[in-house]
Design a protein around this motif. Structure first.
Motif, PDB file in Angstrom:
ATOM      1  N   SER A  70       0.833  -1.210   0.000  1.00  0.00           N
ATOM      2  CA  SER A  70       0.000   0.000   0.000  1.00  0.00           C
ATOM      3  C   SER A  70       0.867   1.258   0.000  1.00  0.00           C
ATOM      4  O   SER A  70       0.609   2.206  -0.756  1.00  0.00           O
ATOM      5  N   LEU A  71       1.901   1.269   0.830  1.00  0.00           N
ATOM      6  CA  LEU A  71       2.805   2.421   0.875  1.00  0.00           C
ATOM      7  C   LEU A  71       3.550   2.597  -0.443  1.00  0.00           C
ATOM      8  O   LEU A  71       3.733   3.719  -0.928  1.00  0.00           O
ATOM      9  N   VAL A  72       3.977   1.489  -1.034  1.00  0.00           N
ATOM     10  CA  VAL A  72       4.683   1.551  -2.318  1.00  0.00           C
ATOM     11  C   VAL A  72       3.756   2.087  -3.405  1.00  0.00           C
ATOM     12  O   VAL A  72       4.181   2.879  -4.267  1.00  0.00           O
ATOM     13  N   SER A  73       2.487   1.684  -3.386  1.00  0.00           N
ATOM     14  CA  SER A  73       1.524   2.178  -4.376  1.00  0.00           C
ATOM     15  C   SER A  73       1.382   3.694  -4.306  1.00  0.00           C
ATOM     16  O   SER A  73       1.319   4.371  -5.340  1.00  0.00           O
ATOM     17  N   TYR A  74       1.353   4.218  -3.086  1.00  0.00           N
ATOM     18  CA  TYR A  74       1.245   5.680  -2.935  1.00  0.00           C
ATOM     19  C   TYR A  74       2.471   6.380  -3.522  1.00  0.00           C
ATOM     20  O   TYR A  74       2.351   7.410  -4.198  1.00  0.00           O
ATOM     21  N   SER A  75       3.651   5.798  -3.294  1.00  0.00           N
ATOM     22  CA  SER A  75       4.865   6.414  -3.827  1.00  0.00           C
ATOM     23  C   SER A  75       4.961   6.264  -5.344  1.00  0.00           C
ATOM     24  O   SER A  75       5.525   7.126  -6.024  1.00  0.00           O
ATOM     25  N   LEU A  76       4.417   5.178  -5.887  1.00  0.00           N
ATOM     26  CA  LEU A  76       4.345   5.043  -7.346  1.00  0.00           C
ATOM     27  C   LEU A  76       3.436   6.122  -7.930  1.00  0.00           C
ATOM     28  O   LEU A  76       3.691   6.656  -9.021  1.00  0.00           O
ATOM     29  N   PHE A  77       2.387   6.440  -7.222  1.00  0.00           N
ATOM     30  CA  PHE A  77       1.505   7.547  -7.607  1.00  0.00           C
ATOM     31  C   PHE A  77       2.287   8.858  -7.616  1.00  0.00           C
ATOM     32  O   PHE A  77       2.201   9.657  -8.561  1.00  0.00           O
ATOM     33  N   THR A  78       3.091   9.069  -6.581  1.00  0.00           N
ATOM     34  CA  THR A  78       3.913  10.282  -6.503  1.00  0.00           C
ATOM     35  C   THR A  78       4.903  10.343  -7.659  1.00  0.00           C
ATOM     36  O   THR A  78       5.100  11.403  -8.267  1.00  0.00           O
ATOM     37  N   ARG A  79       5.521   9.208  -7.988  1.00  0.00           N
ATOM     38  CA  ARG A  79       6.524   9.200  -9.063  1.00  0.00           C
ATOM     39  C   ARG A  79       5.904   9.574 -10.402  1.00  0.00           C
ATOM     40  O   ARG A  79       6.507  10.310 -11.197  1.00  0.00           O
ATOM     41  N   VAL A  80       4.699   9.074 -10.678  1.00  0.00           N
ATOM     42  CA  VAL A  80       4.041   9.418 -11.946  1.00  0.00           C
ATOM     43  C   VAL A  80       3.732  10.908 -11.992  1.00  0.00           C
ATOM     44  O   VAL A  80       3.901  11.564 -13.033  1.00  0.00           O
ATOM     45  N   LEU A  81       3.295  11.463 -10.868  1.00  0.00           N
ATOM     46  CA  LEU A  81       2.968  12.890 -10.844  1.00  0.00           C
ATOM     47  C   LEU A  81       4.201  13.763 -10.979  1.00  0.00           C
ATOM     48  O   LEU A  81       4.124  14.879 -11.505  1.00  0.00           O
ATOM     49  N   LEU A  82       5.338  13.269 -10.509  1.00  0.00           N
ATOM     50  CA  LEU A  82       6.591  14.027 -10.652  1.00  0.00           C
ATOM     51  C   LEU A  82       7.214  13.741 -12.014  1.00  0.00           C
ATOM     52  O   LEU A  82       8.388  13.374 -12.125  1.00  0.00           O
ATOM     53  N   THR A  83       6.431  13.913 -13.059  1.00  0.00           N
ATOM     54  CA  THR A  83       6.931  13.653 -14.414  1.00  0.00           C
ATOM     55  C   THR A  83       8.029  14.643 -14.757  1.00  0.00           C
ATOM     56  O   THR A  83       7.925  15.839 -14.501  1.00  0.00           O
ATOM     57  N   GLY A  84       9.097  14.110 -15.358  1.00  0.00           N
ATOM     58  CA  GLY A  84      10.187  14.973 -15.795  1.00  0.00           C
ATOM     59  C   GLY A  84      11.240  15.218 -14.743  1.00  0.00           C
ATOM     60  O   GLY A  84      12.322  15.721 -15.066  1.00  0.00           O
ATOM     61  N   SER A  85      10.990  14.886 -13.484  1.00  0.00           N
ATOM     62  CA  SER A  85      11.998  15.102 -12.451  1.00  0.00           C
ATOM     63  C   SER A  85      12.958  13.927 -12.389  1.00  0.00           C
ATOM     64  O   SER A  85      12.659  12.825 -12.863  1.00  0.00           O
ATOM     65  N   ARG A  86      14.101  14.149 -11.805  1.00  0.00           N
ATOM     66  CA  ARG A  86      15.121  13.111 -11.719  1.00  0.00           C
ATOM     67  C   ARG A  86      15.206  12.500 -10.328  1.00  0.00           C
ATOM     68  O   ARG A  86      16.220  11.881  -9.987  1.00  0.00           O
ATOM     69  N   VAL A  87      14.174  12.643  -9.545  1.00  0.00           N
ATOM     70  CA  VAL A  87      14.182  12.087  -8.194  1.00  0.00           C
ATOM     71  C   VAL A  87      14.056  10.566  -8.280  1.00  0.00           C
ATOM     72  O   VAL A  87      13.172  10.042  -8.955  1.00  0.00           O
ATOM     73  N   ARG A  88      14.935   9.860  -7.600  1.00  0.00           N
ATOM     74  CA  ARG A  88      14.897   8.401  -7.603  1.00  0.00           C
ATOM     75  C   ARG A  88      13.696   7.909  -6.801  1.00  0.00           C
ATOM     76  O   ARG A  88      13.259   8.549  -5.843  1.00  0.00           O
ATOM     77  N   PHE A  89      13.211   6.712  -7.195  1.00  0.00           N
ATOM     78  CA  PHE A  89      12.034   6.169  -6.516  1.00  0.00           C
ATOM     79  C   PHE A  89      12.320   5.892  -5.043  1.00  0.00           C
ATOM     80  O   PHE A  89      11.441   6.083  -4.184  1.00  0.00           O
ATOM     81  N   SER A  90      13.524   5.435  -4.721  1.00  0.00           N
ATOM     82  CA  SER A  90      13.855   5.170  -3.317  1.00  0.00           C
ATOM     83  C   SER A  90      13.779   6.440  -2.481  1.00  0.00           C
ATOM     84  O   SER A  90      13.351   6.417  -1.320  1.00  0.00           O
ATOM     85  N   LEU A 225      -2.867  17.257 -15.066  1.00  0.00           N
ATOM     86  CA  LEU A 225      -4.184  16.660 -15.264  1.00  0.00           C
ATOM     87  C   LEU A 225      -4.464  16.373 -16.738  1.00  0.00           C
ATOM     88  O   LEU A 225      -5.345  15.569 -17.049  1.00  0.00           O
ATOM     89  N   ALA A 226      -3.738  17.034 -17.632  1.00  0.00           N
ATOM     90  CA  ALA A 226      -3.917  16.773 -19.062  1.00  0.00           C
ATOM     91  C   ALA A 226      -3.088  15.590 -19.547  1.00  0.00           C
ATOM     92  O   ALA A 226      -3.274  15.126 -20.668  1.00  0.00           O
ATOM     93  N   ASP A 227      -2.190  15.091 -18.690  1.00  0.00           N
ATOM     94  CA  ASP A 227      -1.303  13.984 -19.066  1.00  0.00           C
ATOM     95  C   ASP A 227      -2.057  12.655 -18.931  1.00  0.00           C
ATOM     96  O   ASP A 227      -2.635  12.355 -17.883  1.00  0.00           O
ATOM     97  N   ARG A 228      -2.016  11.840 -19.997  1.00  0.00           N
ATOM     98  CA  ARG A 228      -2.727  10.556 -19.970  1.00  0.00           C
ATOM     99  C   ARG A 228      -2.146   9.619 -18.918  1.00  0.00           C
ATOM    100  O   ARG A 228      -2.886   8.888 -18.257  1.00  0.00           O
ATOM    101  N   ALA A 229      -0.839   9.608 -18.746  1.00  0.00           N
ATOM    102  CA  ALA A 229      -0.219   8.737 -17.743  1.00  0.00           C
ATOM    103  C   ALA A 229      -0.662   9.126 -16.337  1.00  0.00           C
ATOM    104  O   ALA A 229      -0.860   8.259 -15.473  1.00  0.00           O
ATOM    105  N   VAL A 230      -0.824  10.418 -16.111  1.00  0.00           N
ATOM    106  CA  VAL A 230      -1.289  10.880 -14.804  1.00  0.00           C
ATOM    107  C   VAL A 230      -2.726  10.438 -14.558  1.00  0.00           C
ATOM    108  O   VAL A 230      -3.079   9.998 -13.458  1.00  0.00           O
ATOM    109  N   ARG A 231      -3.559  10.518 -15.576  1.00  0.00           N
ATOM    110  CA  ARG A 231      -4.954  10.078 -15.415  1.00  0.00           C
ATOM    111  C   ARG A 231      -5.021   8.584 -15.133  1.00  0.00           C
ATOM    112  O   ARG A 231      -5.851   8.133 -14.343  1.00  0.00           O
ATOM    113  N   ARG A 232      -4.130   7.810 -15.763  1.00  0.00           N
ATOM    114  CA  ARG A 232      -4.085   6.371 -15.460  1.00  0.00           C
ATOM    115  C   ARG A 232      -3.653   6.141 -14.016  1.00  0.00           C
ATOM    116  O   ARG A 232      -4.159   5.240 -13.337  1.00  0.00           O
ATOM    117  N   ALA A 233      -2.715   6.961 -13.542  1.00  0.00           N
ATOM    118  CA  ALA A 233      -2.251   6.818 -12.157  1.00  0.00           C
ATOM    119  C   ALA A 233      -3.383   7.099 -11.177  1.00  0.00           C
ATOM    120  O   ALA A 233      -3.487   6.449 -10.129  1.00  0.00           O
TER     121      ALA A 233
END
Length: 342
Positions: A70-90, A225-233
């Motif tokens: 559950s916690l990992v899913s929330y962070s995967l949501f965060t990673r998709v929203l941070l499109t274009g950034s170079r922040v590592r998933f860890s 909100l206009a990004d299709r990947a974000v809407r899937r997330a």
């Protein structure tokens, strides 16, 4: 010389008085919940505490795995929203866990956790405007996913359970929200024009130094909100975060010998978590427990099992991330120090 101010507190501003009244009302509500809901159920469950010692380890392992997912899913949501950034998933995962744990132990924890997550994600390489838009979109999307989950669960409840007024009310509210969402999608251009006019109006009342930053955040949020990947997330990771956490509650009910069917389980889970949105206590402590226990008992779960299952779930979901958040924060600080020396 200026006028002496009265010492009776009559000069307190309106917002300060409202905050004081809300704090007093919140304290009374929490005391009432603990006194009349939680404590009586704890007294009942105290007679069955020996069942905890006989809990099979595999159930605990399954619950821990589900909560971690559950916690990992929330962070995967965060990673998709941070499109274009170079922040590592860890780094994202540790930042999210840190904010999650902080929100559970500090009064006004949601605001403190948001500020801490903002600072950690920016120090990890994300732009401030990206992080602000991400946190705003994440908060909206996460709660909308919970509301949608509650509404979808109310549909089979109307047919499989007794169609009580509570189910009908929940279904009606969800239907109105869904109709509003469909209308917003169909009239997106008109909605964007209205939002642009509203933003321009609000910017005129803000200090000049923050207007460019607010405008850039709004543009970033619109692009997100206009990004299709974000809407899937929004449709995948946000609901999955809630579903996996609800599965932890089901796991403990099954471990104590009273598994519950998905519909009443999700209804009890959604109602308890929606109630936690009220800023009465950090993380909804006592509020979530009281409502979840009472709702599960109303669905036929015995009182000892309901109390043991809810307390086991909250121990894993609410309290376990607190020391983990401390460890994640220290690891991020240490990594930041190493990066600064390079």
């Amino acid at each position: 010389m200026g006028e002496a101010r009265p010492m009776d507190g009559s000069t307190r501003s309106g917002p300060a008085r409202y905050r004081g009244a809300w704090s007093a009302a919140s304290l009374l509500i929490v005391v009432a919940l603990v006194e009349y809901v939680v404590l009586p159920k704890l007294a009942i469950a105290g007679e069955s505490l020996d069942r905890v010692t006989h809990l099979h380890p595999l159930w605990v392992i399954a619950a821990v795995a589900l909560e971690a997912a559950s916690l990992v899913s929330y962070s995967l949501f965060t990673r998709v929203l941070l499109t274009g950034s170079r922040v590592r998933f860890s780094w994202i995962l540790r930042s999210d866990i840190t904010g999650y744990g902080v929100s559970h132990v500090i009064p006004g924890g949601a605001a403190t956790a948001t500020a801490l997550r903002f600072r950690l994600l920016v120090s990890g390489g994300a732009l401030p405007t990206e992080v602000t838009a991400t946190i705003a979109a994440e908060a909206i999307g996460s709660w909308l996913a919970l509301v949608l989950m509650a509404w979808l669960t109310s549909i089979p409840a109307l047919f499989l359970q007794h169609a009580t007024s509570s189910y009908l009310l929940l279904f009606g509210i969800g239907l109105v929200a869904l109709a509003g969402g469909v209308l917003a999608v169909r009239e997106r251009s008109a909605l964007e024009r209205f939002a642009a006019r509203l933003l321009r109006s609000l910017l005129q009342h803000l200090p000049r130094r923050v207007r460019p930053w607010i405008a850039s955040v709004a543009l970033r949020l619109r692009d997100l909100l206009a990004d299709r990947a974000v809407r899937r997330a929004f449709l995948v990771w946000a609901p999955l975060n809630w579903f996996l956490d609800a599965a932890v509650l089901w796991t403990f009910l099954a471990a104590y010998g009273e598994p519950l069917s998905p519909v009443p389980l999700l209804l009890a889970y959604c109602v308890a978590n929606l109630a936690s949105a009220l800023p009465l206590t950090p993380g909804g402590i006592a509020v979530v427990e009281g409502i979840a226990i009472s709702t599960l008992i109303g669905f036929g779960v015995s009182a000892p099992t309901a109390v043991l299952a809810v307390l086991s779930w909250r121990l894993l979901q609410f309290w376990a991330p607190v020391p983990l958040a401390g460890a994640c924060y220290l690891s991020l600080r240490a990594q930041s120090g190493l990066m600064a020396r390079r």
